[in-house]
Write an enzyme that holds these catalytic residues in place. Structure first.
Site, mmCIF file in Angstrom:
data_model
loop_
_atom_site.group_PDB
_atom_site.id
_atom_site.type_symbol
_atom_site.label_atom_id
_atom_site.label_comp_id
_atom_site.label_asym_id
_atom_site.label_seq_id
_atom_site.Cartn_x
_atom_site.Cartn_y
_atom_site.Cartn_z
ATOM 1 N N ASP A 31 1.540 -2.064 0.499
ATOM 2 C CA ASP A 31 1.226 -0.877 1.289
ATOM 3 C C ASP A 31 2.537 -0.167 1.637
ATOM 4 O O ASP A 31 3.519 -0.806 2.027
ATOM 5 C CB ASP A 31 0.483 -1.290 2.568
ATOM 6 C CG ASP A 31 -0.178 -0.122 3.268
ATOM 7 O OD1 ASP A 31 -1.410 -0.141 3.391
ATOM 8 O OD2 ASP A 31 0.541 0.815 3.684
ATOM 9 N N ASN A 87 -11.554 -1.097 5.545
ATOM 10 C CA ASN A 87 -12.197 -0.039 6.314
ATOM 11 C C ASN A 87 -13.122 0.757 5.398
ATOM 12 O O ASN A 87 -12.705 1.177 4.312
ATOM 13 C CB ASN A 87 -11.139 0.886 6.917
ATOM 14 C CG ASN A 87 -10.147 0.123 7.779
ATOM 15 O OD1 ASN A 87 -10.516 -0.824 8.470
ATOM 16 N ND2 ASN A 87 -8.886 0.501 7.718
ATOM 17 N N HIS A 100 -10.454 -0.549 -0.864
ATOM 18 C CA HIS A 100 -9.271 -1.413 -0.854
ATOM 19 C C HIS A 100 -9.377 -2.462 0.235
ATOM 20 O O HIS A 100 -9.981 -2.230 1.281
ATOM 21 C CB HIS A 100 -7.987 -0.599 -0.662
ATOM 22 C CG HIS A 100 -8.023 0.346 0.494
ATOM 23 N ND1 HIS A 100 -8.676 1.566 0.427
ATOM 24 C CD2 HIS A 100 -7.508 0.272 1.740
ATOM 25 C CE1 HIS A 100 -8.533 2.194 1.578
ATOM 26 N NE2 HIS A 100 -7.842 1.418 2.410
ATOM 27 N N PHE A 101 -8.773 -3.597 -0.041
ATOM 28 C CA PHE A 101 -8.630 -4.656 0.954
ATOM 29 C C PHE A 101 -7.167 -4.739 1.358
ATOM 30 O O PHE A 101 -6.286 -4.741 0.504
ATOM 31 C CB PHE A 101 -9.090 -6.001 0.391
ATOM 32 C CG PHE A 101 -10.580 -6.135 0.388
ATOM 33 C CD1 PHE A 101 -11.248 -6.629 1.490
ATOM 34 C CD2 PHE A 101 -11.310 -5.721 -0.711
ATOM 35 C CE1 PHE A 101 -12.632 -6.722 1.508
ATOM 36 C CE2 PHE A 101 -12.697 -5.808 -0.707
ATOM 37 C CZ PHE A 101 -13.353 -6.311 0.401
HETATM 38 P P1 5GP Z 1 -7.045 2.844 5.049
HETATM 39 O O1 5GP Z 1 -6.627 3.490 6.339
HETATM 40 O O2 5GP Z 1 -7.746 3.815 4.141
HETATM 41 O O3 5GP Z 1 -7.805 1.562 5.235
HETATM 42 O O4 5GP Z 1 -5.701 2.374 4.361
HETATM 43 C C1 5GP Z 1 -4.995 3.151 3.445
HETATM 44 C C2 5GP Z 1 -3.652 2.507 3.281
HETATM 45 O O5 5GP Z 1 -3.011 3.080 2.154
HETATM 46 C C3 5GP Z 1 -2.717 2.696 4.481
HETATM 47 O O6 5GP Z 1 -2.361 1.438 5.025
HETATM 48 C C4 5GP Z 1 -1.516 3.449 3.892
HETATM 49 O O7 5GP Z 1 -0.289 3.031 4.430
HETATM 50 C C5 5GP Z 1 -1.643 3.146 2.405
HETATM 51 N N1 5GP Z 1 -1.079 4.187 1.565
HETATM 52 C C6 5GP Z 1 -1.310 5.521 1.685
HETATM 53 N N2 5GP Z 1 -0.640 6.189 0.725
HETATM 54 C C7 5GP Z 1 0.026 5.277 -0.005
HETATM 55 C C8 5GP Z 1 0.903 5.364 -1.143
HETATM 56 O O8 5GP Z 1 1.206 6.435 -1.659
HETATM 57 N N3 5GP Z 1 1.387 4.206 -1.635
HETATM 58 C C9 5GP Z 1 1.073 2.991 -1.093
HETATM 59 N N4 5GP Z 1 1.620 1.903 -1.659
HETATM 60 N N5 5GP Z 1 0.257 2.863 -0.018
HETATM 61 C C10 5GP Z 1 -0.270 4.000 0.519
#
Ligand code: 5GP
Length: 139
Positions: A31, A87, A100-101
């Protein structure tokens, strides 16, 4: 299925990511904004939005990778445990609409706070459980 997202771009190597594992069906990468060092995301390559549209087979493939990756993430950072979180839907804080997990290393209890707990009103638990059972038996 979803539109193009940041995660589909990572799958296609259009943007960089610290990819730690890949197989035919899934990808795992760090992440970009970790909750704890080593915080890893596991995704299916097929761009399902979340639990509400993914098929059972792809979900099972994704969970298989979660099972494989979690101990490696824990050991890589010398953690004692991991949170496995996911989520589903904006109301639940889903920001990227590609399932995603999160695998988040944990070193001790002081590092995080669980969500607060509430109490059911009298009869409420029974009413909700009945509705869930009815929905399932109607499928
Ligand atoms: P969510 O809030 O949808 O459960 O989690 C999305 C996750 O994706 C977040 O923890 C965020 O930091 C991660 N994320 C967002 N954009 C990028 C990216 O460009 N690269 C990576 N490696 N992670 C990302």
């Amino acid at each position: 299925m979803t539109e193009e997202t940041i995660f589909t771009k990572i799958i296609k190597r259009e943007i960089p990511a610290q990819i730690v594992y890949e197989d035919e069906h899934t990808l795992a990468f760090l992440d970009i904004a970790p909750n704890s060092p080593g915080h890893t995301l596991v995704i299916p390559k097929k761009p399902f939005v979340n639990i509400f549209d993914i098929d059972q087979e792809t979900f099972a493939q994704t969970m298989k990778t979660v099972r494989k990756i979690a101990p490696a993430v824990r050991d890589a950072v010398g953690a004692q445990g991991v949170h496995i979180n996911s989520n589903h839907g904006e109301a639940a804080g889903q920001e990227v609409p590609h399932l995603h997990f999160h695998i988040i290393p944990r070193h001790d209890r002081g590092e995080f706070q669980f969500w607060p707990k509430i109490e059911y009103a009298p009869g409420q638990a029974n009413e909700i459980a009945e509705k869930i059972r009815a929905t399932l038996s109607a499928e």
